[in-house]
Design a protein around this motif. Structure first.
Motif, mmCIF file in Angstrom:
data_model
loop_
_atom_site.group_PDB
_atom_site.id
_atom_site.type_symbol
_atom_site.label_atom_id
_atom_site.label_comp_id
_atom_site.label_asym_id
_atom_site.label_seq_id
_atom_site.Cartn_x
_atom_site.Cartn_y
_atom_site.Cartn_z
ATOM 1 N N UNK A 1 -5.735 -10.903 -4.151
ATOM 2 C CA UNK A 1 -5.393 -9.686 -3.413
ATOM 3 C C UNK A 1 -4.962 -8.632 -4.425
ATOM 4 N N UNK A 2 -5.892 -7.779 -4.806
ATOM 5 C CA UNK A 2 -5.602 -6.804 -5.855
ATOM 6 C C UNK A 2 -6.135 -5.419 -5.497
ATOM 7 N N UNK A 3 -5.509 -4.421 -6.087
ATOM 8 C CA UNK A 3 -6.020 -3.048 -5.987
ATOM 9 C C UNK A 3 -7.276 -2.977 -6.861
ATOM 10 N N UNK A 4 -8.354 -2.457 -6.318
ATOM 11 C CA UNK A 4 -9.589 -2.424 -7.088
ATOM 12 C C UNK A 4 -9.933 -1.036 -7.597
ATOM 13 N N UNK B 1 2.967 -4.522 -8.238
ATOM 14 C CA UNK B 1 3.420 -3.155 -7.982
ATOM 15 C C UNK B 1 2.933 -2.215 -9.092
ATOM 16 N N UNK B 2 1.622 -2.006 -9.127
ATOM 17 C CA UNK B 2 1.016 -1.300 -10.260
ATOM 18 C C UNK B 2 1.537 0.120 -10.477
ATOM 19 N N UNK B 3 1.662 0.415 -11.758
ATOM 20 C CA UNK B 3 2.085 1.744 -12.199
ATOM 21 C C UNK B 3 0.933 2.356 -12.968
ATOM 22 N N UNK B 4 0.591 3.595 -12.643
ATOM 23 C CA UNK B 4 -0.447 4.302 -13.375
ATOM 24 C C UNK B 4 0.062 5.683 -13.745
ATOM 25 N N UNK B 5 -0.283 6.144 -14.927
ATOM 26 C CA UNK B 5 0.068 7.500 -15.327
ATOM 27 C C UNK B 5 -1.140 8.131 -16.001
ATOM 28 N N UNK B 6 -1.429 9.367 -15.613
ATOM 29 C CA UNK B 6 -2.513 10.109 -16.259
ATOM 30 C C UNK B 6 -2.025 11.528 -16.551
ATOM 31 N N UNK C 1 0.791 -1.229 0.000
ATOM 32 C CA UNK C 1 0.000 0.000 0.000
ATOM 33 C C UNK C 1 0.814 1.264 0.000
ATOM 34 N N UNK C 2 2.138 1.135 0.099
ATOM 35 C CA UNK C 2 2.962 2.341 0.023
ATOM 36 C C UNK C 2 2.986 2.830 -1.412
ATOM 37 N N UNK C 3 2.904 4.116 -1.597
ATOM 38 C CA UNK C 3 2.867 4.625 -2.965
ATOM 39 C C UNK C 3 3.869 5.749 -3.151
ATOM 40 N N UNK C 4 4.377 5.807 -4.358
ATOM 41 C CA UNK C 4 5.251 6.912 -4.749
ATOM 42 C C UNK C 4 4.515 7.657 -5.855
ATOM 43 N N UNK C 5 4.364 8.965 -5.694
ATOM 44 C CA UNK C 5 3.666 9.760 -6.693
ATOM 45 C C UNK C 5 4.624 10.815 -7.209
ATOM 46 N N UNK C 6 4.626 10.959 -8.514
ATOM 47 C CA UNK C 6 5.513 11.952 -9.104
ATOM 48 C C UNK C 6 4.731 12.951 -9.952
ATOM 49 N N UNK C 7 4.927 14.230 -9.627
ATOM 50 C CA UNK C 7 4.366 15.309 -10.455
ATOM 51 C C UNK C 7 5.506 16.269 -10.768
ATOM 52 N N UNK D 1 2.313 7.290 -10.747
ATOM 53 C CA UNK D 1 2.351 6.692 -9.422
ATOM 54 C C UNK D 1 2.642 5.210 -9.471
ATOM 55 N N UNK D 2 3.315 4.736 -8.424
ATOM 56 C CA UNK D 2 3.589 3.302 -8.272
ATOM 57 C C UNK D 2 3.159 2.914 -6.869
ATOM 58 N N UNK D 3 2.345 1.868 -6.771
ATOM 59 C CA UNK D 3 1.888 1.368 -5.482
ATOM 60 C C UNK D 3 2.588 0.046 -5.212
ATOM 61 N N UNK D 4 3.054 -0.144 -3.991
ATOM 62 C CA UNK D 4 3.631 -1.435 -3.623
ATOM 63 C C UNK D 4 2.486 -2.374 -3.281
#
Lengths: 110, 151
Positions: A48-51, A74-79, A5-11, A25-28
């Protein structure tokens, strides 16, 4: 093991007014599909997944990502985002086992 | 003392368990792969053949992915974001083809989304853009997978 659940967010450090910018962002998170078997015990590893991932800017909804087992570990999302002025970007995310987290990032618009 | 009758009994029980064993295995594997049509129906209400392919939607993914566990996918659409409601990503040959649905808002500035997905095997990766007027547009990219990533 890294905390789930730790996340790194970059702007971008500074955004020019009227310019679209990328939020990454990347979530552990293990992102177990619930289909895999433990090789030693032969038991199915529970799902066990991020929903859901929600991006809110100054309280207003920007993007909602509904995700599932098809997303990598360790999902990565970019918007992309385009905002009128500085503010707080709040990212709320949860998983199917009741885990709920929140991350706050400041966006500076010059 | 073991009689011939007893031996037959033991053999009989053994044969029954042997016959039952494959059945038991089949039960645990009863969950069948969801087809792309069923998945699209569930999430978009239409089947694959009803969705038009459009060159306005650009799906960027590697042509050959070494590992299916981690395939970067990027979706971009040359459509003003205020006309777009959501983007849904499908991978045909996955156990569950639905990967993700992303709801957009005008604050996004442009239709862009990037993530990393799992691919069980070589499969087309589809991005379906749902417009606010209800129409659907699709972009496709075929990704070859050397090692699968869905356990």
């Amino acid at each position: 093991m890294a905390t789930i659940g730790r996340a790194i967010v970059r702007v971008p450090r500074k955004v020019r007014k009227g310019q679209a910018f990328k939020v990454q962002m990347v979530i552990t998170h293990p992102m177990e599909t619930g289909l895999r078997k433990d090789k030693k015990t032969g038991k199915i590893i529970p799902k066990h997944v991020i929903t859901k991932v929600e991006f809110l800017f100054n309280g207003q909804k920007v993007t909602t990502i509904h995700s599932g087992p098809g997303i990598s570990k360790n999902p990565y999302f970019a918007i992309m985002m385009k905002v009128g002025g500085s503010g707080n970007l709040v990212i709320k995310y949860e998983d199917n086992k009741g885990g709920k987290w929140e991350k706050k990032v400041k966006v500076n618009v010059a | 003392m073991i009689t011939r009758r007893d031996l037959f009994k033991v053999a009989g029980v053994g044969a029954v368990t042997l016959l039952a064993a494959p059945g038991a295995v089949r039960v645990t594997h009863a969950r069948k792969k969801i087809s792309i049509d069923d998945s699209m129906k569930e999430h978009l209400g239409v089947t694959l053949s009803q969705v038009k392919t459009s060159n306005l939607i650009n799906v960027k993914a590697p042509t050959i992915a070494e590992s299916g566990a981690n395939v970067p996918v990027q979706v971009k659409a040359n459509i003003p974001v205020d006309q777009v409601q959501s983007v849904t990503i499908f991978a045909d040959n996955n156990f569950n083809p639905w990967v993700t649905t992303v709801d957009f808002s005008p604050t996004n500035g442009e239709v862009f989304f990037a993530t990393r997905i799992k691919l069980a095997k070589t499969s087309p990766v589809r991005a379906v853009v749902k417009m606010k007027d209800g129409s659907l547009l699709m972009g496709v990219k075929e990704v070859k997978v050397t090692v699968g990533g869905c356990g």
